[in-house]
Design a protein around this motif. Structure first.
Motif, PDB file in Angstrom:
ATOM      1  N   ARG A  49       0.926  -1.096   0.021  1.00 19.92           N
ATOM      2  CA  ARG A  49       0.082  -0.046  -0.233  1.00 19.92           C
ATOM      3  C   ARG A  49       1.152   1.824   0.386  1.00 19.92           C
ATOM      4  O   ARG A  49       0.634   2.079  -0.870  1.00 19.92           O
ATOM      5  N   ALA A  50       1.547   1.605   0.598  1.00 21.70           N
ATOM      6  CA  ALA A  50       2.599   2.158   1.084  1.00 21.70           C
ATOM      7  C   ALA A  50       2.923   2.303  -0.264  1.00 21.70           C
ATOM      8  O   ALA A  50       3.662   3.781  -0.371  1.00 21.70           O
ATOM      9  N   LEU A  51       3.957   1.469  -1.243  1.00 21.01           N
ATOM     10  CA  LEU A  51       4.398   1.634  -2.426  1.00 21.01           C
ATOM     11  C   LEU A  51       3.496   1.976  -3.274  1.00 21.01           C
ATOM     12  O   LEU A  51       4.097   3.312  -3.945  1.00 21.01           O
ATOM     13  N   LEU A  52       1.696   1.427  -3.591  1.00 20.47           N
ATOM     14  CA  LEU A  52       1.590   2.144  -4.361  1.00 20.47           C
ATOM     15  C   LEU A  52       0.879   3.778  -4.105  1.00 20.47           C
ATOM     16  O   LEU A  52       1.021   4.574  -5.388  1.00 20.47           O
ATOM     17  N   ILE A  53       1.099   3.981  -2.628  1.00 19.77           N
ATOM     18  CA  ILE A  53       1.308   5.558  -2.425  1.00 19.77           C
ATOM     19  C   ILE A  53       2.115   5.852  -3.175  1.00 19.77           C
ATOM     20  O   ILE A  53       1.775   6.928  -3.672  1.00 19.77           O
ATOM     21  N   GLU A  54       2.777   5.670  -3.182  1.00 19.35           N
ATOM     22  CA  GLU A  54       4.522   7.012  -3.125  1.00 19.35           C
ATOM     23  C   GLU A  54       4.412   6.656  -4.631  1.00 19.35           C
ATOM     24  O   GLU A  54       4.721   7.960  -5.746  1.00 19.35           O
ATOM     25  N   ARG A  55       4.028   5.578  -5.320  1.00 24.38           N
ATOM     26  CA  ARG A  55       3.672   5.684  -6.697  1.00 24.38           C
ATOM     27  C   ARG A  55       2.783   6.878  -7.887  1.00 24.38           C
ATOM     28  O   ARG A  55       2.998   7.578  -8.183  1.00 24.38           O
ATOM     29  N   LEU A  56       1.446   6.522  -6.642  1.00 24.37           N
ATOM     30  CA  LEU A  56       0.829   7.631  -7.021  1.00 24.37           C
ATOM     31  C   LEU A  56       1.764   9.030  -7.155  1.00 24.37           C
ATOM     32  O   LEU A  56       0.809  10.545  -7.991  1.00 24.37           O
ATOM     33  N   TYR A  57       1.978   9.493  -5.784  1.00 25.91           N
ATOM     34  CA  TYR A  57       2.731  10.937  -5.102  1.00 25.91           C
ATOM     35  C   TYR A  57       3.241  11.204  -6.899  1.00 25.91           C
ATOM     36  O   TYR A  57       3.518  12.301  -7.240  1.00 25.91           O
ATOM     37  N   ALA A  58       4.186   9.952  -6.851  1.00 25.93           N
ATOM     38  CA  ALA A  58       5.331  10.128  -7.698  1.00 25.93           C
ATOM     39  C   ALA A  58       4.933  11.047  -9.561  1.00 25.93           C
ATOM     40  O   ALA A  58       4.909  11.789 -10.606  1.00 25.93           O
ATOM     41  N   ARG A  59       3.683  10.245  -9.496  1.00 31.76           N
ATOM     42  CA  ARG A  59       3.191  10.466 -11.118  1.00 31.76           C
ATOM     43  C   ARG A  59       2.486  11.750 -11.196  1.00 31.76           C
ATOM     44  O   ARG A  59       3.041  12.439 -11.861  1.00 31.76           O
ATOM     45  N   CYS A  60       1.408  12.220  -9.869  1.00 25.71           N
ATOM     46  CA  CYS A  60       1.442  13.425  -9.405  1.00 25.71           C
ATOM     47  C   CYS A  60       2.549  14.483  -9.956  1.00 25.71           C
ATOM     48  O   CYS A  60       2.311  15.778 -10.527  1.00 25.71           O
ATOM     49  N   ASP A  61       3.558  14.103  -9.569  1.00 26.65           N
ATOM     50  CA  ASP A  61       4.590  15.481  -8.799  1.00 26.65           C
ATOM     51  C   ASP A  61       4.913  15.072 -10.685  1.00 26.65           C
ATOM     52  O   ASP A  61       5.580  16.195 -11.492  1.00 26.65           O
ATOM     53  N   ALA A  62       5.057  14.002 -11.532  1.00 31.09           N
ATOM     54  CA  ALA A  62       6.209  14.046 -12.241  1.00 31.09           C
ATOM     55  C   ALA A  62       5.016  14.923 -13.825  1.00 31.09           C
ATOM     56  O   ALA A  62       5.980  15.403 -14.197  1.00 31.09           O
ATOM     57  N   THR A  63       4.146  14.893 -13.621  1.00 25.16           N
ATOM     58  CA  THR A  63       2.820  15.333 -14.827  1.00 25.16           C
ATOM     59  C   THR A  63       3.333  17.039 -14.632  1.00 25.16           C
ATOM     60  O   THR A  63       2.941  17.131 -15.103  1.00 25.16           O
ATOM     61  N   GLN A  64       3.079  16.999 -12.677  1.00 27.10           N
ATOM     62  CA  GLN A  64       3.261  18.463 -12.700  1.00 27.10           C
ATOM     63  C   GLN A  64       4.184  19.164 -12.905  1.00 27.10           C
ATOM     64  O   GLN A  64       3.793  19.875 -13.857  1.00 27.10           O
ATOM     65  N   ALA A  65       5.517  18.434 -13.093  1.00 24.56           N
ATOM     66  CA  ALA A  65       6.423  18.874 -13.253  1.00 24.56           C
ATOM     67  C   ALA A  65       6.420  19.275 -14.853  1.00 24.56           C
ATOM     68  O   ALA A  65       7.662  20.096 -15.669  1.00 24.56           O
ATOM     69  N   LYS A  66       6.359  18.084 -15.682  1.00 22.77           N
ATOM     70  CA  LYS A  66       6.425  18.300 -17.093  1.00 22.77           C
ATOM     71  C   LYS A  66       5.017  19.175 -17.842  1.00 22.77           C
ATOM     72  O   LYS A  66       5.590  20.047 -18.409  1.00 22.77           O
ATOM     73  N   ALA A  67       4.462  20.008 -16.949  1.00 21.57           N
ATOM     74  CA  ALA A  67       3.324  20.141 -17.652  1.00 21.57           C
ATOM     75  C   ALA A  67       4.045  22.295 -17.307  1.00 21.57           C
ATOM     76  O   ALA A  67       3.585  22.792 -17.831  1.00 21.57           O
TER      77      ALA A  67
END
Length: 145
Positions: A49-67
């Motif tokens: 669960r912790a790894l899944l949450i970490e992946r969600l946060y990483a995806r949000c941060d990466a797409t925000q930086a890319k935007a």
């Protein structure tokens, strides 16, 4: 509760990131409220669960930086395109000067020349003064001697 009807079909990238971040926040809060794991299986589930949450946060941060990078790149492209467009407009024609403007400019030039002459030797000052302050009649007068 059916939330599928509440969400419009065409989500913008910003709203999608907001929804993903909200889900990750709720999952993290739920994970932190659980009791400490006692068995190996509970520890493994918690880590997953912790790894899944970490992946969600990483995806949000990466797409925000890319935007942000994409927005900066598009602005740079727009600026470059505006600079590349040649201007076909003719430059404005200078307006005719009035007599007052010509006279004020002539006085300013005389003042600058006098100032420069005062920095040098006294003979150059006399030359500048005679050149600039000589009356027009005296210049046109012919030597009759």
């Amino acid at each position: 509760m059916d939330t599928a009807a509440d969400i419009p079909e065409a989500l913008t990238p910003e709203t999608r990131r907001g929804h993903l971040r909200a889900i990750a926040d709720r999952m993290l809060l739920a994970l932190s409220r659980e009791d400490d794991p006692k068995t190996g299986e509970e520890i493994e589930k918690g880590i997953r669960r912790a790894l899944l949450i970490e992946r969600l946060y990483a995806r949000c941060d990466a797409t925000q930086a890319k935007a942000i990078k994409n927005a900066v790149a598009s602005i740079e492209q727009q600026v470059a395109a505006k600079k590349a467009i040649p201007t076909t407009a003719t430059p404005p024609t200078p307006a005719k000067e009035t007599q007052a403007e010509i006279a004020s400019r002539a006085l300013a030039m005389k003042a600058k020349a006098l100032y420069r002459a005062t920095k040098g030797d006294p003979e150059s000052l006399r030359q500048v003064m005679t050149r600039h302050f000589e009356t027009p009649v005296a210049k046109n007068r012919k030597d009759t001697s």
